[in-house]
Write an enzyme that holds these catalytic residues in place. Structure first.
Site, PDB file in Angstrom:
ATOM      1  N   LYS A 184      -1.539  -1.536  -4.342  1.00 52.37           N
ATOM      2  CA  LYS A 184      -2.351  -0.307  -4.425  1.00 52.37           C
ATOM      3  C   LYS A 184      -1.401   0.849  -4.719  1.00 52.37           C
ATOM      4  O   LYS A 184      -1.044   1.611  -3.809  1.00 52.37           O
ATOM      5  CB  LYS A 184      -2.963  -0.063  -3.035  1.00 52.37           C
ATOM      6  CG  LYS A 184      -4.446  -0.215  -2.899  1.00 52.37           C
ATOM      7  CD  LYS A 184      -4.860   0.381  -1.546  1.00 52.37           C
ATOM      8  CE  LYS A 184      -5.883  -0.471  -0.870  1.00 52.37           C
ATOM      9  NZ  LYS A 184      -6.271   0.073   0.457  1.00 52.37           N
TER      10      LYS A 184
ATOM     11  N   ASP B  61       0.857  -1.188   0.000  1.00 55.26           N
ATOM     12  CA  ASP B  61       0.000   0.000   0.000  1.00 55.26           C
ATOM     13  C   ASP B  61       0.895   1.242   0.000  1.00 55.26           C
ATOM     14  O   ASP B  61       1.430   1.610  -1.048  1.00 55.26           O
ATOM     15  CB  ASP B  61      -0.917  -0.105   1.233  1.00 55.26           C
ATOM     16  CG  ASP B  61      -2.031   0.901   1.245  1.00 55.26           C
ATOM     17  OD1 ASP B  61      -2.087   1.747   0.361  1.00 55.26           O
ATOM     18  OD2 ASP B  61      -2.851   0.878   2.174  1.00 55.26           O
TER      19      ASP B  61
END
Ligand code: XMP
Length: 230
Positions: free
Chosen positions: A149, A121
């Protein structure tokens, strides 16, 4: 005159979760079948790259457990397995919160390490874990994540093996949790935004997860992206 041929939509339509999950899970982002297919192909890639090497898989607890178990069973090669425990606690900056709850036991010096995590992330977790592992002088460290992500990346870190690249949704299932729930979903789903406010769960969230949810909420209406396999 010829009728115009309707264009096939390239956007994958989001699937509804099974009825008993619908109050909590908004949609299925990645189905069980797609995950299984992708895990098989990741395993083939890893087998090729590490053939003949002294491979040590280092997995991060707890979010990797389901992905790791499936990946391991697809790898037909000699390997050893160890875990590192990482948690984020309290307030302050994100990186300062990271606490190691389980240390590595295997000797990785001169060996090939495959670091496995559930999701890349901001990159802060893997950045710190990789730095720690580098001090143990492995031959090389490669990174494998189920989900990536990239829109939230803060640290310069790139995974070598990525299951799926996803937009900025808060996802759960297939090992990923919200207040320690939903790890047992067989698919990756988008948590229903109503759940962000559930007073039973909020006290159980780490400061990092609360900030992450806030970021997702802020973006909710502007993000129309879809996940895609690497
Ligand atoms: P960073 O930001 O350090 O984060 O790359 C990695 C860790 O953050 C958690 N994380 C999530 N957990 N749904 C979750 O259940 C998500 O959408 C999500 N995004 C990040 C996760 O623990 C991961 O290892």
């Amino acid at each position: 005159m010829d009728k115009p041929v309707p264009k096939k939509s390239t956007k994958r339509r989001s699937q509804q979760p099974p009825p008993h999950w619908r109050k909590e899970i908004e949609s299925v982002l990645i189905s069980q079948e797609r995950i299984a297919q992708r895990v098989r192909s990741l395993a083939r890639q890893i087998e090729k790259e590490f053939a003949g090497r002294d491979l040590v898989i280092v997995a991060l607890l707890n979010g990797t457990v389901v992905f790791l178990a499936d990946l391991l069973r697809r790898l037909s090669m000699p390997l050893r397995l160890d875990f590192i425990g990482v948690s984020s606690y309290g307030g302050g900056t994100e990186s300062a919160e990271l606490v190691f709850t389980k240390e590595l036991r295997l000797d990785v010096s001169g060996r090939d390490v495959l670091l496995v995590d559930d999701i890349l992330d901001t990159g802060q977790t893997l950045f710190r874990v990789r730095a720690k592992l580098r001090r143990l002088r492995p031959r090389q460290i490669k990174i494998c994540v189920l989900l990536d992500k990239p829109s939230r990346r803060v640290e310069q870190i790139v995974a070598d093996y990525v299951g799926f690249t996803i937009p900025n949704h808060f996802v759960v299932g297939y090992g990923l949790d919200y207040a320690e729930r939903y790890r047992n979903l067989p698919f990756v789903g988008v948590l229903h935004p109503e759940m962000y406010k559930n007073p039973d769960f909020i006290p159980l969230l780490s400061a990092k997860k609360r900030r992450l949810l806030q970021g997702v909420e802020d973006e909710l209406d502007s993000d129309g992206g879809q996940e895609k396999p690497e």
